[in-house]
Design an enzyme around this catalytic site. Structure first.
Site, PDB file in Angstrom:
ATOM      1  N   TRP A  74      -1.454   5.505  -0.531  1.00 47.57           N
ATOM      2  CA  TRP A  74      -1.500   5.026   0.901  1.00 47.57           C
ATOM      3  C   TRP A  74      -0.026   5.181   1.303  1.00 47.57           C
ATOM      4  O   TRP A  74       0.484   4.495   0.118  1.00 47.57           O
ATOM      5  CB  TRP A  74      -1.730   3.828   1.215  1.00 47.57           C
ATOM      6  CG  TRP A  74      -1.821   3.599   2.648  1.00 47.57           C
ATOM      7  CD1 TRP A  74      -1.497   5.101   4.042  1.00 47.57           C
ATOM      8  CD2 TRP A  74      -1.021   2.116   3.556  1.00 47.57           C
ATOM      9  NE1 TRP A  74      -1.327   3.811   5.180  1.00 47.57           N
ATOM     10  CE2 TRP A  74      -0.862   3.256   4.520  1.00 47.57           C
ATOM     11  CE3 TRP A  74      -0.875   1.796   2.830  1.00 47.57           C
ATOM     12  CZ2 TRP A  74      -0.466   1.763   5.825  1.00 47.57           C
ATOM     13  CZ3 TRP A  74      -0.225   0.617   3.594  1.00 47.57           C
ATOM     14  CH2 TRP A  74      -0.126   0.485   5.364  1.00 47.57           C
TER      15      TRP A  74
ATOM     16  N   GLN B 258       6.854   9.013   1.382  1.00 45.99           N
ATOM     17  CA  GLN B 258       8.095   8.240   0.858  1.00 45.99           C
ATOM     18  C   GLN B 258       7.795   8.700  -0.427  1.00 45.99           C
ATOM     19  O   GLN B 258       9.633   8.716  -0.407  1.00 45.99           O
ATOM     20  CB  GLN B 258       7.642   6.641   0.980  1.00 45.99           C
ATOM     21  CG  GLN B 258       8.666   6.047   0.712  1.00 45.99           C
ATOM     22  CD  GLN B 258       8.127   4.634   0.463  1.00 45.99           C
ATOM     23  OE1 GLN B 258       7.045   3.967   0.370  1.00 45.99           O
ATOM     24  NE2 GLN B 258       9.470   3.342   0.561  1.00 45.99           N
TER      25      GLN B 258
ATOM     26  N   ASP C  33      -7.386   5.526  -5.657  1.00 47.38           N
ATOM     27  CA  ASP C  33      -7.932   5.028  -3.941  1.00 47.38           C
ATOM     28  C   ASP C  33      -6.973   5.779  -2.931  1.00 47.38           C
ATOM     29  O   ASP C  33      -6.295   6.056  -3.991  1.00 47.38           O
ATOM     30  CB  ASP C  33      -8.420   3.636  -3.994  1.00 47.38           C
ATOM     31  CG  ASP C  33      -8.317   3.825  -2.425  1.00 47.38           C
ATOM     32  OD1 ASP C  33      -9.777   4.314  -2.011  1.00 47.38           O
ATOM     33  OD2 ASP C  33      -7.790   3.375  -1.208  1.00 47.38           O
TER      34      ASP C  33
ATOM     35  N   TYR D 165      -4.430  10.373   4.067  1.00 44.44           N
ATOM     36  CA  TYR D 165      -3.449   9.704   3.734  1.00 44.44           C
ATOM     37  C   TYR D 165      -1.949  11.488   3.936  1.00 44.44           C
ATOM     38  O   TYR D 165      -2.788  11.991   2.752  1.00 44.44           O
ATOM     39  CB  TYR D 165      -3.128   9.160   2.510  1.00 44.44           C
ATOM     40  CG  TYR D 165      -3.987   8.086   1.593  1.00 44.44           C
ATOM     41  CD1 TYR D 165      -3.814   7.156   3.706  1.00 44.44           C
ATOM     42  CD2 TYR D 165      -4.018   7.127   1.632  1.00 44.44           C
ATOM     43  CE1 TYR D 165      -4.928   5.680   3.793  1.00 44.44           C
ATOM     44  CE2 TYR D 165      -5.053   6.280   1.446  1.00 44.44           C
ATOM     45  CZ  TYR D 165      -4.618   5.290   2.481  1.00 44.44           C
ATOM     46  OH  TYR D 165      -6.483   4.533   2.539  1.00 44.44           O
TER      47      TYR D 165
ATOM     48  N   SER E 183      -4.022  -3.564   0.004  1.00 41.75           N
ATOM     49  CA  SER E 183      -2.551  -4.746   0.060  1.00 41.75           C
ATOM     50  C   SER E 183      -2.525  -5.803  -0.378  1.00 41.75           C
ATOM     51  O   SER E 183      -2.697  -7.395   0.502  1.00 41.75           O
ATOM     52  CB  SER E 183      -2.319  -4.694   1.445  1.00 41.75           C
ATOM     53  OG  SER E 183      -1.588  -3.362   1.910  1.00 41.75           O
TER      54      SER E 183
ATOM     55  N   ARG F 223       8.942  -0.623   1.412  1.00 44.03           N
ATOM     56  CA  ARG F 223       8.729  -0.099   2.830  1.00 44.03           C
ATOM     57  C   ARG F 223       9.151  -0.263   3.861  1.00 44.03           C
ATOM     58  O   ARG F 223       9.479   0.793   4.865  1.00 44.03           O
ATOM     59  CB  ARG F 223       6.994  -0.634   2.651  1.00 44.03           C
ATOM     60  CG  ARG F 223       6.379   0.421   2.920  1.00 44.03           C
ATOM     61  CD  ARG F 223       4.739  -0.776   2.894  1.00 44.03           C
ATOM     62  NE  ARG F 223       4.298   0.575   1.807  1.00 44.03           N
ATOM     63  CZ  ARG F 223       3.057   0.347   1.288  1.00 44.03           C
ATOM     64  NH1 ARG F 223       1.865  -0.516   2.428  1.00 44.03           N
ATOM     65  NH2 ARG F 223       2.746   0.858  -0.205  1.00 44.03           N
TER      66      ARG F 223
ATOM     67  N   GLY G 102      -0.256  -0.755  -4.668  1.00 43.60           N
ATOM     68  CA  GLY G 102       0.457   0.887  -4.424  1.00 43.60           C
ATOM     69  C   GLY G 102       1.663   1.022  -5.748  1.00 43.60           C
ATOM     70  O   GLY G 102       1.810  -0.602  -5.814  1.00 43.60           O
TER      71      GLY G 102
ATOM     72  N   THR H 145       5.974   2.166  -5.607  1.00 39.68           N
ATOM     73  CA  THR H 145       6.865   3.921  -5.109  1.00 39.68           C
ATOM     74  C   THR H 145       7.339   3.551  -6.842  1.00 39.68           C
ATOM     75  O   THR H 145       8.596   4.737  -6.955  1.00 39.68           O
ATOM     76  CB  THR H 145       7.650   3.094  -4.506  1.00 39.68           C
ATOM     77  OG1 THR H 145       8.473   2.241  -4.735  1.00 39.68           O
ATOM     78  CG2 THR H 145       7.218   3.094  -2.437  1.00 39.68           C
TER      79      THR H 145
HETATM   80  N1  LIG Z   1      -8.633   1.626   3.552  1.00 43.57           N
HETATM   81  C1  LIG Z   1      -7.458   0.736   4.664  1.00 43.57           C
HETATM   82  O1  LIG Z   1      -7.281   0.941   5.666  1.00 43.57           O
HETATM   83  C2  LIG Z   1      -6.538   0.790   3.594  1.00 43.57           C
HETATM   84  C3  LIG Z   1      -5.289   0.347   4.579  1.00 43.57           C
HETATM   85  C4  LIG Z   1      -4.254   0.009   3.710  1.00 43.57           C
HETATM   86  C5  LIG Z   1      -4.384   0.942   2.292  1.00 43.57           C
HETATM   87  N2  LIG Z   1      -5.253   0.945   1.314  1.00 43.57           N
HETATM   88  C6  LIG Z   1      -5.370   1.286  -0.054  1.00 43.57           C
HETATM   89  O2  LIG Z   1      -4.741  -0.073  -0.587  1.00 43.57           O
HETATM   90  C7  LIG Z   1      -3.817   0.664  -1.769  1.00 43.57           C
HETATM   91  C8  LIG Z   1      -2.674  -0.437  -1.623  1.00 43.57           C
HETATM   92  O3  LIG Z   1      -2.358  -0.650  -0.778  1.00 43.57           O
HETATM   93  P1  LIG Z   1      -0.504  -1.155  -0.325  1.00 43.57           P
HETATM   94  O4  LIG Z   1       0.195   0.323  -0.795  1.00 43.57           O
HETATM   95  O5  LIG Z   1      -0.057  -1.683   0.820  1.00 43.57           O
HETATM   96  O6  LIG Z   1      -0.975  -2.365  -0.798  1.00 43.57           O
HETATM   97  P2  LIG Z   1       0.214  -3.335  -2.091  1.00 43.57           P
HETATM   98  O7  LIG Z   1       0.438  -3.803  -3.767  1.00 43.57           O
HETATM   99  O8  LIG Z   1       0.124  -4.683  -0.969  1.00 43.57           O
HETATM  100  O9  LIG Z   1       1.667  -3.031  -1.835  1.00 43.57           O
HETATM  101  C9  LIG Z   1       2.634  -1.748  -2.386  1.00 43.57           C
HETATM  102  C10 LIG Z   1       3.663  -2.300  -2.234  1.00 43.57           C
HETATM  103  O10 LIG Z   1       4.474  -3.108  -2.433  1.00 43.57           O
HETATM  104  C11 LIG Z   1       5.744  -2.603  -3.486  1.00 43.57           C
HETATM  105  N3  LIG Z   1       5.703  -2.786  -4.278  1.00 43.57           N
HETATM  106  C12 LIG Z   1       4.827  -3.121  -5.245  1.00 43.57           C
HETATM  107  N4  LIG Z   1       4.747  -3.622  -6.600  1.00 43.57           N
HETATM  108  C13 LIG Z   1       6.831  -4.402  -6.063  1.00 43.57           C
HETATM  109  C14 LIG Z   1       6.410  -4.641  -7.518  1.00 43.57           C
HETATM  110  N5  LIG Z   1       6.766  -4.783  -8.797  1.00 43.57           N
HETATM  111  N6  LIG Z   1       8.386  -4.898  -6.748  1.00 43.57           N
HETATM  112  C15 LIG Z   1       8.598  -5.058  -5.826  1.00 43.57           C
HETATM  113  N7  LIG Z   1       8.324  -4.074  -4.946  1.00 43.57           N
HETATM  114  C16 LIG Z   1       6.806  -4.140  -5.332  1.00 43.57           C
HETATM  115  C17 LIG Z   1       5.934  -1.346  -2.955  1.00 43.57           C
HETATM  116  O11 LIG Z   1       6.556  -0.851  -1.875  1.00 43.57           O
HETATM  117  P3  LIG Z   1       8.249  -0.627  -1.673  1.00 43.57           P
HETATM  118  O12 LIG Z   1       8.703  -0.335  -3.190  1.00 43.57           O
HETATM  119  O13 LIG Z   1       8.109   0.750  -1.019  1.00 43.57           O
HETATM  120  O14 LIG Z   1       8.641  -1.821  -1.071  1.00 43.57           O
HETATM  121  C18 LIG Z   1       4.695  -0.222  -2.713  1.00 43.57           C
HETATM  122  O15 LIG Z   1       4.685   0.967  -2.377  1.00 43.57           O
HETATM  123  C19 LIG Z   1      -3.246   2.043  -1.033  1.00 43.57           C
HETATM  124  O16 LIG Z   1      -2.479   3.084  -1.280  1.00 43.57           O
HETATM  125  C20 LIG Z   1      -4.456   2.134  -0.293  1.00 43.57           C
HETATM  126  O17 LIG Z   1      -5.350   3.502  -1.270  1.00 43.57           O
HETATM  127  C21 LIG Z   1      -6.037   1.004   2.301  1.00 43.57           C
END
Ligand SMILES: NC(=O)c1ccc[n+]([C@@H]2O[C@H](COP(=O)([O-])OP(=O)(O)OC[C@H]3O[C@@H](n4cnc5c(N)ncnc54)[C@H](OP(=O)(O)O)[C@@H]3O)[C@@H](O)[C@H]2O)c1
Length: 332
Positions: A21, A27, A49, A54, A206, A228, A284, A286
């Site tokens: 996502w 991005q 997923d 998306y 998330s 993000r 998620g 990047t």
């Molecule tokens: N069902 C639904 O309605 C729904 C809604 C949302 C998401 N989802 C699913 O859940 C997945 C994950 O969501 P999410 O991307 O919000 O999850 P997340 O793991 O909470 O956040 C991921 C973001 O945090 C940052 N990040 C991750 N690891 C890091 C680290 N070690 N150090 C520093 N920054 C870090 C990155 O963004 P930056 O580098 O840009 O800061 C990354 O893209 C989505 O891809 C999707 O498949 C589902």
């Protein structure tokens, strides 16, 4: 990497999965996206997923290309349907027409004959639930979809679906995909108890609160460049959590992670995995380094004392109200 059963089904999923996502097709450019998928595979992630919506359907294409050549039997590919994929009134929701058209689009973009899990991305208040569940059941019988689940449904909506499925002999839901993290625990009061009783798992999104639980967003400071919060589409979603009370308390988690020898992201992912009703935490990323950091949460056990310290630090900023699980009243 450790594996868990998806609900009461025979399917095993990696307890950390990778989601695209916001990142793929928008991005993050395609090369970086491919590197993140490669890092996920190298680290033992087998569960991926995505969703039709998306990046305006581009995310599925990018994932399909990135997974090309990987043995299909070694992957679990999840996608979703509900949010608009076109301008027309039938390009959205959970009608027989849209589900059927959308799954065909997803299979084409993902370059696969079937998806392992097909999820209703929200509850559709404008389609009879029987119509949606019968269509899902048909897709299972056609072999285009192996298991069916939902996302962000309330306990009551899940219970209604199970009742209909049992009465009509339809395939049962095996999972729900809710937001869940140390900061957002709205499923704990109602959705989790029902799911435990009925054999559904949570596949949670998330888990690090979109980056907030890494501690990289500092109170009173602008967000770090390239994060993000600075992205035109991502910024909207994360802004709800960027207030100084939350960010200050998150900084206070750092000694807890440090004492355990974990990064903040690892602590956050490990925290959601302590809940046995969670089958997988969808991370998620990047950058591939983020995937490599976060997967180390697999298998980590947090004891009751650590969980209590986390609760004491976060205190009132934790959201627990089950009424926060909502689907649009009208189709978007
Ligand atoms: N069902 C639904 O309605 C729904 C809604 C949302 C998401 N989802 C699913 O859940 C997945 C994950 O969501 P999410 O991307 O919000 O999850 P997340 O793991 O909470 O956040 C991921 C973001 O945090 C940052 N990040 C991750 N690891 C890091 C680290 N070690 N150090 C520093 N920054 C870090 C990155 O963004 P930056 O580098 O840009 O800061 C990354 O893209 C989505 O891809 C999707 O498949 C589902």
């Amino acid at each position: 990497m450790e594996f868990r059963h998806l609900g009461r089904s025979g399917l095993m999923v990696s307890e950390i999965s990778y989601g695209n996502w916001i990142t793929h097709g928008s991005q993050v450019e395609e090369d970086a996206a491919r590197e993140c998928v490669r890092a996920a595979l190298d680290e033992g992630i087998t569960t991926f997923d995505t969703a039709d919506v998306y990046a305006g359907t581009k995310a599925e294409e990018v994932l399909g290309r990135a997974l090309k050549g990987v043995r299909r039997e070694s992957l679990e590919i999840f996608t979703k349907v509900y949010w608009p994929t076109g301008a027309g009134p039938n390009d959205r929701g959970l009608s027989r027409k849209h589900i059927t058209e959308s799954v065909h689009g997803s299979l084409r973009r993902l370059q696969t004959d079937y998806v392992d899990l097909y999820q209703a991305h929200r509850f559709d208040n404008e389609t009879p639930l029987e119509e949606t569940l019968k269509t899902f059941d048909d897709l299972v019988r056609q072999g285009k979809v192996l298991y069916v689940g939902v996302s962000e449904w309330t306990a009551d909506q899940i219970a209604q679906a199970l009742k209909i499925a049992d009465e009509m002999g339809f395939d049962r839901l095996v999972s729900n995909q809710p937001q869940y993290s140390m900061l957002w625990r709205v499923i704990e009061a109602e959705v989790v108890p029902l799911s435990e009783k009925e054999g559904l798992s949570q596949i949670v999104w998330s888990p690090i609160a979109q980056g907030v639980l890494t501690g990289k967003y500092l109170p009173g400071q602008p967000p770090p460049a390239g994060s993000r919060a600075t992205d035109p589409s991502g910024g909207n979603f994360i802004s709800r959590m960027l207030n100084d009370d939350v960010l200050t308390r998150v900084q206070d988690l750092k000694p807890i992670a440090g004492d355990l020898g974990l990064s903040m992201a690892q602590l956050a992912v490990a925290w959601v995995l302590q809940n046995p009703n969670v089958a997988s935490a969808i991370i998620g990323a990047t950058k591939p380094e983020q995937v490599r950091d976060n997967v180390k949460a697999s298998g980590v056990k947090l004891d009751a004392e650590v969980l209590k310290k986390i609760d004491d630090v976060l205190g009132p900023v934790v959201e627990r109200d089950p009424a926060k699980t909502v689907s649009p009243e009208k189709r978007p």
